[in-house]
Structures are given as structure tokens and as C-alpha cells.
Design an enzyme around this catalytic site. Structure first.
Site, short mmCIF file in Angstrom:
data_model
loop_
_atom_site.label_atom_id
_atom_site.label_comp_id
_atom_site.label_asym_id
_atom_site.label_seq_id
_atom_site.Cartn_x
_atom_site.Cartn_y
_atom_site.Cartn_z
N GLU A 192 70.62 29.92 87.73
CA GLU A 192 70.89 30.58 86.64
C GLU A 192 70.64 32.03 86.71
O GLU A 192 70.06 32.48 85.57
CB GLU A 192 70.59 29.85 85.41
CG GLU A 192 71.22 28.60 85.50
CD GLU A 192 71.06 27.46 84.16
OE1 GLU A 192 70.05 28.05 83.35
OE2 GLU A 192 71.46 26.52 84.10
N ASN A 214 65.69 35.07 85.55
CA ASN A 214 65.52 34.09 85.24
C ASN A 214 63.91 33.73 84.80
O ASN A 214 63.13 34.18 85.66
CB ASN A 214 66.01 33.04 85.92
CG ASN A 214 66.06 31.53 85.27
OD1 ASN A 214 65.18 30.91 84.64
ND2 ASN A 214 67.26 30.95 85.18
N HIS A 434 76.34 13.27 75.54
CA HIS A 434 75.39 14.03 76.12
C HIS A 434 74.14 13.44 76.54
O HIS A 434 73.42 12.95 75.66
CB HIS A 434 75.28 15.27 75.05
CG HIS A 434 74.31 16.35 75.71
ND1 HIS A 434 73.37 16.81 75.15
CD2 HIS A 434 74.43 17.08 77.17
CE1 HIS A 434 72.64 17.76 75.80
NE2 HIS A 434 73.35 18.03 76.90
N GLU A 436 70.77 14.69 77.73
CA GLU A 436 69.79 15.73 78.26
C GLU A 436 68.62 14.87 78.87
O GLU A 436 67.87 14.12 78.01
CB GLU A 436 69.22 16.62 77.22
CG GLU A 436 68.15 17.56 77.57
CD GLU A 436 68.54 18.37 78.72
OE1 GLU A 436 69.45 19.22 78.86
OE2 GLU A 436 67.91 18.16 79.74
N GLU A 529 76.25 30.17 78.16
CA GLU A 529 75.11 30.04 77.50
C GLU A 529 74.34 31.21 77.27
O GLU A 529 74.02 31.93 76.46
CB GLU A 529 74.34 28.90 77.88
CG GLU A 529 73.95 28.81 79.21
CD GLU A 529 73.09 27.45 79.33
OE1 GLU A 529 72.73 26.69 78.59
OE2 GLU A 529 72.64 27.19 80.45
C1 NOJ Z 1 71.11 23.64 79.18
C2 NOJ Z 1 72.96 23.58 79.33
O1 NOJ Z 1 73.20 24.27 80.15
C3 NOJ Z 1 73.59 23.48 78.25
O2 NOJ Z 1 74.83 23.52 78.37
C4 NOJ Z 1 72.85 22.55 77.12
O3 NOJ Z 1 73.38 22.86 75.84
C5 NOJ Z 1 71.21 22.74 77.03
N1 NOJ Z 1 70.67 22.29 78.29
C6 NOJ Z 1 70.63 21.53 76.19
O4 NOJ Z 1 70.69 20.40 77.03
CA CA Z 2 72.17 25.58 82.09
#
Ligand code: NOJ
Ligand code: CA
Length: 722
Positions: A192, A214, A434, A436, A529
Site C-alpha cells: 500500500e 506506509n 465482510h 476481517e 482508502e
Molecule cells: C483495510 C481494507 O483495505 C479496508 O477496505 C477495510 O475497511 C479495513 N481494512 C477494515 O477491515
Molecule cells: Ca487495505
């Protein structure tokens, strides 16, 4: 499917064959293979000029009885006689036993893609090598296309090489000059970054600032960069080094050796420093060198997909492109929260009754808000709504990471799974799950079947997964073999449940979406983001198509209409470095079958005329035309919607803007179309009235030329032609 397969094998006494050539189908490129002082060596030329100068191939294996691969400290330029004697040497003392020539010309249809049919046309040279001193065998398969080269190592079944550990792959790419390169820092755990544009000799001096793009990095070395690496030679030839079909193998970086102007492969290590556990028979991923006389040739190349296997999923009827909105930007900008409560210290995972805890009042994934998004999606023809922050564990993600964080099936008390499933179904919209994982990967694998079954039971058919943070078990890296195996495991298992996957922070793609078309997206680069975390470089989206997107579609999440983030969250003064018109163009220039309209509902409702483009734009294409491009400057692309006589055009520009006339000669002759042009208002730039745009409608034919189209600095334009 049209298919010609020609094959010829030539056997000869060892050592008598020294060199072999193969040309591309159009005869313009040539690959020459030879054994130079026992080392496998290749050269790639185009129009008689070297593109890749003589470069060695081979491996350094882990020394027997050695604890760590890295304590060997082997450098190709410093190979000594002692190294050459060792069993760990799998790079010297080779002879050419035999070779085979093959060729293929076939066309195939992707399940989704930039075009509805793809030609796979190459000539192949397979060289069979023997390393006599260790009585071991290695083959190298070269495929030469009109637009570049792919090659891989193959390790046949044999007595003296069964299980082996790679200390380093020693594939060289010797450059022919001090090319201009567009690169991100080599790193084992993040991609990133903003892109750097330097000469090759400028990589080292730029590395410190490249890494500082980063904050959570594991840098790979002072001159190590990631692939896909885009370059331009002094003669204006474009070349791109990447890989295809990276399976059961670590992701490759490239270390630039200033001493001989050569890139050498640099694999991502595992927790012990080893770089791959292999068992014969097996093979490496393909190493690719895409070559173009024009920058647009790189964008049009299908080498990465062609070097991957056809779909292993037989019934693909459930896989489809997805246009979605989401409960997301709210949290990314800091206006809303993923967590339901701030009472972190009261939470005991698996025991806490969250409904007894105070809500923080900012939890975006609540039933009423999600219903609002479902209504908005249904009204505007979107397929789906992504909802993040729906499940327990977000309040102290890092604190919990020691054992487990998420179980992927337990919603917060204000998120009603059953009711939302019913509501979404009623409105003909899907909710995107989602996951995570918090990079607690074993935890995720333990829960995966239950998590996917939960999705099936509750009407979900797509998941966005994520791998933020250090990998647990500790020491593994995001791009090592262990993690690469995990990402693919999650995709294959998802296919068993007819689930589509969009993985964030996973390794950069290498065309595996051909084989597993339920992998409809990846992030694997700096996405939108970061526009809320300080901003992306102005020319970022003019480079991504040449780098990140060479391996497969990116979930870039465009569509931001309000560029001043403090309007969402007064304590966030980040700025989106783009105009609004460019946000529209990205739906065309950054190809993906998965496209998000990332902004919040009220920002779209305030500008329904511009939003119309996002509603209209197609996700799947019959044809794509790369009309003009220069990495770092501009990309202009036109695409024909699949099965419809509709075209969409996008242009994204960097720090110098872009101006062009556009001939519509790609339209069907004799037909009148309605064109709607969305462009930056006069004088608009990313830092000057970025949200002002003009919309013009006119009738056009294939004889029309749209004169003087302008993209401002960090700007763009988008056109729909129906
Ligand atoms: C990083 C991801 O790129 C983003 O899209 C997501 O909202 C956050 N992590 C939380 O999981
Ligand atoms: Ca990300």
C-alpha cells in the site's frame, strides 16, 4: 475454440547442443537459450535489439544441516568455488540434454473480463537440463508471445531431488540501459505505497522515502522493488516484469544490482528465512516480461491470464460481476465506527453480552442504516451492499489478537442478520459479507467452513476478506508461500459454497482469477482508502493499470464525490487528490468486474446527474481499446459493454493533465448514438474546485470526433455512448 498444437522433440548427446532459439509467432521477438560456463542463460530481443541482455537462471537451495537459509548470505555476483561445489548449488554445472519446440494458437472466453474472447498464441521452447555433479534435473519452459515472454522452472520427478528448500531463486533480468521505472518498495507485508518514478540507478536513493509511504512495513532491501514493475527504455520501449500463476510458492520481488544493471528475483521468506518448500514433480510460477513499442501494448497484453490454467470451476453460472455500495466510507473517514461499543475493558470475547454494554452511538452497521443502503442500492440498480463492522470483536481488535478476535458468525446486537437478509431479498439486493481476519489466519481457517455456511444460510454470495496487521502465527509474511497457500485455500473453499471472494491485503494477483473466476477482486495496492489517510499521489491511477492491474482486477473503490474529508469528519483534514470527473473515469480505466460506488448516500443524492454515470457504466466487456497512455501521465480507455451496443470511455490524468481529440470510429457505422460527456469544468484540478464538472449530451456517429477533451491536473473525463 480454435487450437493448433505442434510439437517436436529433439534428443541429442549431452553437451553437443549449446544453444536454442525460439521466435514469437510474428517473428519479431526472439528468445535465445544457452549454457554459459555451466549456467543456464537466456537473452530476449525485439526487432534484433536486446530487451533482456544475457541473464542467468537457477536456484540456490538451502544448505543441508543449516538452520537458516539466510545465513548462507549468497550473492550471485559473489558465487565462489566453494558455493559451486555445494549440493545447495542448483545454478551451475548444467548441460543441455534435449529440447522440445511446441506452439499453440487458441482462443478462449473468460467468465468475465476486459474482452469476451482472448487469443493465446505462442511458440514454446522447453529445455531439459542436467546438473551432472549432483545428478539432478531441471527443465525450463519458455513461451514467446507477440507481446512478450513467459518462462518457468520445472522440477521433474527424480531420485536426487525430492523435497527441497529454496534459499533463493536466482532468476536474472539484465537490463540494457538505465531505464525509467515506476515502482513501489519491496516489502514482505504491504503493497500500500505510492509509486516512485526514477531511473534504475535512482532506486537506492529513493528507497527510504518510498518505504516511508506506509507505516507498517517489512522492507525487503535497499534496492528491492515489487512487481509488476513497469519500465521504459531510452528508445521508448515499454517493458513490464511480473509473474503468473503463483501457486504454492512465495511472491517474487526484484533486487536491483547496480554493479551489473540487473534485477534478480528475491522471494518472500517464511518465518525461518526459508523461501519455499518444494516437492518434485513441481514447477515455479511463470516469470513474465511483457514488451510493447507503445505503452498501450502493455495494457492490452493478456500474457498473465494466458499463462494461467483454464477455470477449474465447472459450473460458473453463479459467478457474476457486482456493482455495490457500502457501509464503509463512513468508517474509513472516521465519521462512523466499526465497533458497537467503546467499553473495551468490559469485553471478554465469547462471554460478553454486548447488548448490556453502552453503544458508542456511532456504529454504522446498524439495521436501520443498512436498510437505508439496501433501499438506495435497489433504487439505483446496484447488485449489492457491503457491510463492515457487523460482527463482534472490533472494539479491541489488536488487544484480542493473541488468541482470537473474530468468529465471523456473531453479529453485534444492533445488526439483525435474519431481518436484513429478508429485507435485502425483498428488494432484489445482496449483502456482501465482510471477514476481517485481523491476519489471525489459523483462527480464520478454523472458522472458515462455519463462516461460509453462515453466509449460505443467510443469503450472502460474496465476501470481502481482509488481512490487516502482522500475520498470526507470528513471523509469517503476507507474501510468503504459507500465506499464498492460505489465500488460495480460502478462494477454493469459497467455490465449494458458491461464494465470490474479494481479498484485501492479500498478495498481489498473478492471473489466478482465470483458474478460479470466483476471485472477483483484490486490493493488493494503495486504494481509495488512503485518500482519507493523507491522500494518494496525484498520478497514482495513471500507474496502477501498468503495475498492480497486470495481475488481475483491483477493488480500488472509486466514486468519491466530496474531496474534502473534513466535511465528513472535522478532525480528518485529508484531501482526495482527484477531481470528481476523474472519479467517474476510474470505472473504465481501472478494470474490475467488482466495482464499488464508495461514497456515502447523501453525496450521491446531492449530485444525481454525475451519479448517473456510475449507475450506467458496465462491469463486463466485449472489447477494450487502450487509446492512449503513458504511465504517470494519462490513461485513455474505451470499452464496449458485454452483449450491448454501448460504449464507455474513461480518461485519468496526472500532474500535467491531458488534452485530446477523440475519434469515435470504433462505433458501428450508420448508427446514431447518444453521448454523455462528464468532464472537469474549465480550470478544474484536484486542488482547484475539484468537484466542479460539466455534463454535455450530443448525438454522435462513428464519423464523429470529440474535439478538445480536457482532463485537468489530477482530473479526468468519462463518456457514456448509448
Ligand atoms: C483495510 C481494507 O483495505 C479496508 O477496505 C477495510 O475497511 C479495513 N481494512 C477494515 O477491515
Ligand atoms: Ca487495505
Amino acid at each position: 475454440m480454435k487450437r493448433f498444437l505442434l510439437s517436436a522433440t529433439f534428443l541429442s548427446a549431452a553437451l553437443t547442443i549449446m544453444a536454442q532459439n525460439v521466435t514469437s509467432p510474428d517473428g519479431k521477438m526472439m528468445l535465445s537459450f544457452s549454457i554459459e560456463k555451466g549456467r543456464p542463460t537466456y537473452v530476449l530481443t525485439m526487432d534484433g535489439k536486446a530487451i533482456v541482455a544475457p541473464s542467468h537462471l537457477g536456484y540456490q537451495l538451502k544448505k543441508e544441516n543449516s538452520d537458516k537459509s539466510t545465513d548462507f548470505d549468497w550473492k550471485p555476483s559473489r558465487a565462489t568455488d566453494k558455493d559451486a561445489d555445494s549440493k545447495a548449488d542448483f545454478f551451475s554445472g548444467f548441460s543441455l540434454l534435449s529440447f522440445e519446440n511446441n506452439s499453440l494458437d487458441e482462443t478462449w472466453s473468460p467468465v468475465w473480463g476486459e474482452e469476451n474472447s482472448i487469443r493465446n498464441h505462442y511458440k514454446e521452447l522447453l529445455v531439459k537440463l542436467k546438473q551432472s555433479k549432483n545428478n539432478r534435473f531441471m527443465n525450463i519452459r519458455f513461451r514467446l508471445f507477440n507481446d512478450g515472454l513467459g518462462f518457468r522452472y520445472e522440477f521433474p520427478d527424480q531420485t536426487n531431488l525430492t523435497y527441497f528448500v529454496v534459499a533463493e531463486e536466482l532468476t536474472e533480468f539484465a537490463m540494457t540501459g538505465d531505464h525509467t521505472a515506476w515502482w513501489v518498495a519491496g516489502d514482505y507485508d504491504t503493497q500500500e505505497f505510492n509509486y516512485q518514478t526514477t531511473k534504475l540507478t535512482g532506486i537506492r536513493s529513493q528507497m527510504k522515502s518510498a518505504i516511508s509511504e506506509n507505516s507498517s512495513t517489512t522492507p525487503a532491501g535497499p534496492t528491492t522493488v515489487q512487481t509488476a514493475l513497469q519500465m521504459r527504455t531510452g528508445d521508448g520501449v515499454y517493458l513490464n516484469i511480473h509473474e503468473a500463476a503463483c501457486v504454492d510458492y512465495p511472491t517474487m520481488h526484484l533486487t536491483y544490482q547496480e554493479s551489473n544493471n540487473t534485477f534478480v528475483s528475491h522471494l518472500t521468506p517464511d518465518a525461518r528465512g526459508d523461501k519455499g518448500y518444494l516437492q518434485t514433480p513441481t514447477n515455479s510460477p511463470w516469470r513474465t516480461v511483457i514488451v510493447g513499442r507503445k505503452a498501450t501494448d502493455i495494457l492490452a497484453s493478456r500474457i498473465t491470464l494466458n499463462l494461467n490454467e483454464p477455470s477449474k470451476i465447472e459450473d460458473t453460472s453463479w459467478i457474476r460481476p457486482v456493482k455495490y455500495v457500502g457501509v464503509w466510507w463512513d468508517m474509513i473517514t472516521g465519521r462512523g465506527k466499526w465497533a458497537y461499543t467503546d467499553a473495551v475493558s468490559s469485553v471478554k470475547l465469547g462471554e460478553t453480552n454486548y447488548s448490556k454494554l453502552p453503544s458508542n452511538g456511532k456504529h454504522s452497521a446498524n439495521t436501520a442504516n443498512v436498510k437505508r443502503y439496501i433501499d438506495f442500492a435497489a433504487k439505483n440498480g446496484f447488485d449489492a451492499v457491503l457491510v463492515e463492522g457487523w460482527n463482534e470483536g472490533w472494539e479491541d481488535w489488536f488487544g484480542h489478537q493473541k488468541d482470537y478476535v473474530f468468529d465471523f458468525v456473531t453479529p453485534y446486537p444492533d445488526f439483525d442478520v435474519k431481518e436484513l437478509n429478508r429485507y435485502a431479498k425483498d428488494k432484489g439486493v445482496k449483502i456482501i459479507m465482510h471477514h476481517e481476519t485481523s491476519s489471525s489466519v489459523r483462527n480464520y481457517e478454523r472458522h472458515l467452513d462455519k463462516a461460509y455456511q453462515f453466509m449460505v444460510d443467510n443469503g450472502y454470495d460474496a465476501v470481502k476478506s481482509g488481512y490487516v496487521g502482522d500475520i498470526v502465527p507470528r513471523g509469517e509474511h503476507h507474501y510468503g508461500q504459507w500465506m499464498n497457500n492460505h489465500y488460495l485455500y480460502a478462494v477454493k473453499k469459497a467455490a465449494d459454497y458458491k461464494i465470490m471472494v474479494n481479498a484485501h491485503e492479500a498478495t498481489r494477483p498473478t492471473g489466478l482469477c482465470r483458474t478460479y473466476p470466483n476471485l472477483i477482486g483484490n486490493e493488493s495496492a494503495r486504494g481509495t482508502e488512503y485518500e482519507a489517510f493523507g491522500g494518494n499521489q496525484v498520478n497514482h491511477t495513471t500507474i496502477l493499470p501498468f503495475t498492480r492491474c497486470i495481475g488481475g482486477p483491483m477493488d480500488y473503490t472509486p466514486g468519491i464525490f466530496v474531496m474534502d474529508i473534513s466535511k465528513m469528519n472535522p478532525s480528518n483534514n485529508s484531501r482526495v487528490r482527484s477531481t470528481l470527473a476523474r472519479q467517474l473515469a476510474l470505472y473504465v480505466t481501472l478494470y474490475s468486474p467488482l466495482q464499488m460506488a464508495a461514497d456515502v448516500i447523501e453525496h450521491y443524492e446531492a449530485r444525481p446527474d454525475a451519479f448517473q454515470f456510475i449507475k450506467d457504466v458496465a462491469l463486463d466487456w466485449d472489447k477494450s481499446l487502450y487509446l492512449a497512455a503513458e504511465p504517470g501521465e494519462y490513461v485513455l480507455t474505451a470499452r464496449k459493454a458485454k452483449g450491448k451496443d454501448e460504449w464507455y470511455v474513461g480518461c485519468t490524468a496526472g500532474d500535467h493533465g491531458y488534452k485530446t481529440d477523440l475519434s469515435l470510429d470504433f462505433l458501428k457505422p450508420g448508427k446514431i448514438y447518444q453521448a454523455t460527456i462528464y468532464s472537469d469544468a474549465k480550470g478544474t484540478a484536484w486542488n482547484k474546485n475539484p468537484e466542479s464538472y460539466v455534463i454535455e449530451k450530443l448525438s454522435v456517429t462513428n464519423k464523429s470526433v470529440l474535439k478538445g477533451l480536457v482532463a485537468g491536473v489530477g482530473g479526468g473525463f468519462a463518456i457514456s455512448i448509448k
